[in-house]
Design a protein around this motif. Structure first.
Motif, PDB file in Angstrom:
ATOM      1  N   ASN A 280      -7.214  -0.571  -4.533  1.00 17.85           N
ATOM      2  CA  ASN A 280      -6.994   0.544  -3.602  1.00 17.85           C
ATOM      3  C   ASN A 280      -7.573   1.845  -4.157  1.00 17.85           C
ATOM      4  O   ASN A 280      -8.205   2.605  -3.424  1.00 17.85           O
ATOM      5  CB  ASN A 280      -5.492   0.734  -3.347  1.00 17.85           C
ATOM      6  CG  ASN A 280      -4.970  -0.252  -2.314  1.00 17.85           C
ATOM      7  OD1 ASN A 280      -5.735  -0.919  -1.648  1.00 17.85           O
ATOM      8  ND2 ASN A 280      -3.656  -0.330  -2.208  1.00 17.85           N
TER       9      ASN A 280
ATOM     10  N   GLU B 175     -11.294   1.678  -3.814  1.00 19.16           N
ATOM     11  CA  GLU B 175     -11.745   1.829  -2.436  1.00 19.16           C
ATOM     12  C   GLU B 175     -11.590   3.273  -1.965  1.00 19.16           C
ATOM     13  O   GLU B 175     -12.429   3.785  -1.216  1.00 19.16           O
ATOM     14  CB  GLU B 175     -10.982   0.863  -1.520  1.00 19.16           C
ATOM     15  CG  GLU B 175     -11.568  -0.544  -1.601  1.00 19.16           C
ATOM     16  CD  GLU B 175     -10.637  -1.644  -1.110  1.00 19.16           C
ATOM     17  OE1 GLU B 175     -11.091  -2.786  -1.010  1.00 19.16           O
ATOM     18  OE2 GLU B 175      -9.447  -1.364  -0.836  1.00 19.16           O
TER      19      GLU B 175
ATOM     20  N   ARG C  14      -7.921   2.369   6.134  1.00 16.53           N
ATOM     21  CA  ARG C  14      -9.336   2.041   5.989  1.00 16.53           C
ATOM     22  C   ARG C  14      -9.805   1.237   7.183  1.00 16.53           C
ATOM     23  O   ARG C  14      -9.043   0.452   7.750  1.00 16.53           O
ATOM     24  CB  ARG C  14      -9.561   1.219   4.711  1.00 16.53           C
ATOM     25  CG  ARG C  14      -9.258   1.994   3.461  1.00 16.53           C
ATOM     26  CD  ARG C  14      -9.684   1.243   2.224  1.00 16.53           C
ATOM     27  NE  ARG C  14      -8.963  -0.004   2.056  1.00 16.53           N
ATOM     28  CZ  ARG C  14      -9.515  -1.211   2.187  1.00 16.53           C
ATOM     29  NH1 ARG C  14     -10.787  -1.331   2.489  1.00 16.53           N
ATOM     30  NH2 ARG C  14      -8.798  -2.298   2.002  1.00 16.53           N
TER      31      ARG C  14
ATOM     32  N   GLY D 299      -2.145  -5.178   1.205  1.00 16.71           N
ATOM     33  CA  GLY D 299      -2.150  -5.025  -0.257  1.00 16.71           C
ATOM     34  C   GLY D 299      -0.855  -4.434  -0.778  1.00 16.71           C
ATOM     35  O   GLY D 299      -0.171  -5.022  -1.626  1.00 16.71           O
TER      36      GLY D 299
HETATM   37 MG    MG Z   1      -5.460  -2.600  -0.432  1.00 12.13          MG
END
Ligand code: MG
Ligand code: ATP
Length: 357
Positions: free
Chosen positions: A248, A251, A311, A318
């Motif tokens: 995370n 990202e 996102r 997650g």
């Molecule tokens: Mg994630």
């Protein structure tokens, strides 16, 4: 029909029949060919009642759909074909928009519905909603593989815009499969098998895995308290937690990269009331800190809920998985985020003395 509707028609994973105003078969899809074990060419123009033996008042149903211009559902009908024994199906009949008098008939064979029905009764005793979702995920993957395969076959004869559309079907189907696999992970989550673990060893494993994989362009720095006693966790599950948090942070940083700090320290202040009523100390603190843009403010409240994602291609599972694993360990997780500094803090128990000896 244009290319997209052709493709959709060929990709439909359930038998579908198009009837003309006189109840003659105007078109049948490949799944219907398979269902009746006959070619579309041999069936076109034939009266539907010659081909399908159905124990339901269908003439009445078709005329209602034509009259009301509204779809009709009939559950648990036996559908036979002369070639093979009748099969229990749920059935949908819908008027064709823009084609007066034409109706679409779709069958859903009952195995899928039955298995889900059984899952439901099991659920009342033990399985959770996640168990249902896992089951559904499993069921959806099969027809999806059929859709992908059909689209790939079709794409071989296509070019230009048509090819883009079949590519889109394949790409989006893959995305659904990836999502379903995440859902299945929930169902597969076993109760933690705990042992005394050096949390720094585990953080190192996570860091190395991340660096050779998704976080190659990130800088990961360590800020460890080396005197920390071992924690009491399921090593594989906690590794998964660290990897999800590192992913995370990566990202969020985007292609330009950024810095992630892994910090550990001891803090006796936090005690958590456990399910059995006893209070457990959670003195081991692990923080995963990044200097990215931070969580979208409207999302912070719900970030640990399933399917909450900021996102475009995120599935939002997650952090839900992270939170489930940590709560199975009777640990604690909190997030504190402002632009430039996001901190995920895990509070974990110390391994009992007899385990560390
Ligand atoms: Mg994630
Ligand atoms: N370190 C972070 N910095 C900024 N935003 C974050 C960070 N961690 C999580 N988020 C935000 O929280 C959302 C939820 O995260 P979560 O891991 O649950 O789902 P996801 O990453 O979107 O999808 P998945 O993990 O299932 O692929 C993310 O979409 C992102 O918007």
């Amino acid at each position: 029909m244009n290319a997209l509707s052709d493709t959709l028609w060929a990709s439909l994973p359930v038998p579908a029949f198009l009837l003309d105003p006189g109840d003659l078969l105007a078109e049948v899809n490949p799944a219907a060919e398979q269902f009746l074990n006959a070619s579309a060419r041999s069936m076109r123009g034939a009266p539907v009642f010659d081909r399908l033996a159905i124990d339901a008042p269908l003439e009445e149903a078709f005329s209602r759909v034509r009259r009301d211009h509204a779809a009709l559902f009939i559950n648990n009908v036996d559908v036979g074909s002369g070639q093979r024994p009748p099969m229990q199906c749920n059935m949908q009949i819908a008027p064709m928009i823009g084609m007066p008098g034409f109706v679409l008939v779709i069958f859903e064979p009952r195995q899928i519905a039955d298995r889900l029905g059984r899952a439901h009764s099991v659920k009342t005793s033990a399985r959770s909603a996640i168990g249902m979702a896992e089951m559904l995920a499993h069921e959806i993957k099969n027809p999806l593989a059929g859709i992908t395969g059909a689209a790939q076959l079709l794409s071989m004869g296509l070019s230009g815009q048509d090819l883009e559309l079949t590519d889109l079907i394949v790409a989006e189907s893959r995305r659904i499969v990836a999502l379903l696999e995440q859902v299945e992970q929930f169902g597969n989550l076993r109760p933690p098998v705990r042992s005394a673990i050096n949390v720094h060893d585990l953080l190192d494993r996570a860091r190395r895995t991340a660096m050779v994989g998704f976080a190659g362009h990130m800088r990961i720095v360590e800020d460890y308290d080396p005197s920390l006693p071992p924690t009491h966790v399921d090593a594989d599950q906690l590794l998964q937690v660290f990897l999800n948090l590192l992913r995370n942070a990566t990202e969020a940083a985007g292609p330009a990269g950024g810095r992630i700090t892994l910090r550990t320290f001891y803090d006796v202040a936090l005690r958590l009331r456990r399910k059995d009523g006893a209070t457990g100390a959670l003195p081991l603190q692990v923080e995963i800190i990044d200097d990215g843009p931070g969580l979208p403010p409207d999302l912070v409240q719900d970030a640990f809920e399933p399917f909450v994602s900021g996102r475009e291609n995120g599935t939002g599972l997650g952090l839900a998985l992270v939170s489930k694993i940590i709560s199975d360990h009777e640990g604690w997780i909190a997030v504190d985020s402002v632009p430039g500094r996001t901190v995920f803090r895990l509070s974990l128990p110390v391994a009992p003395k007899e385990e560390t000896a």
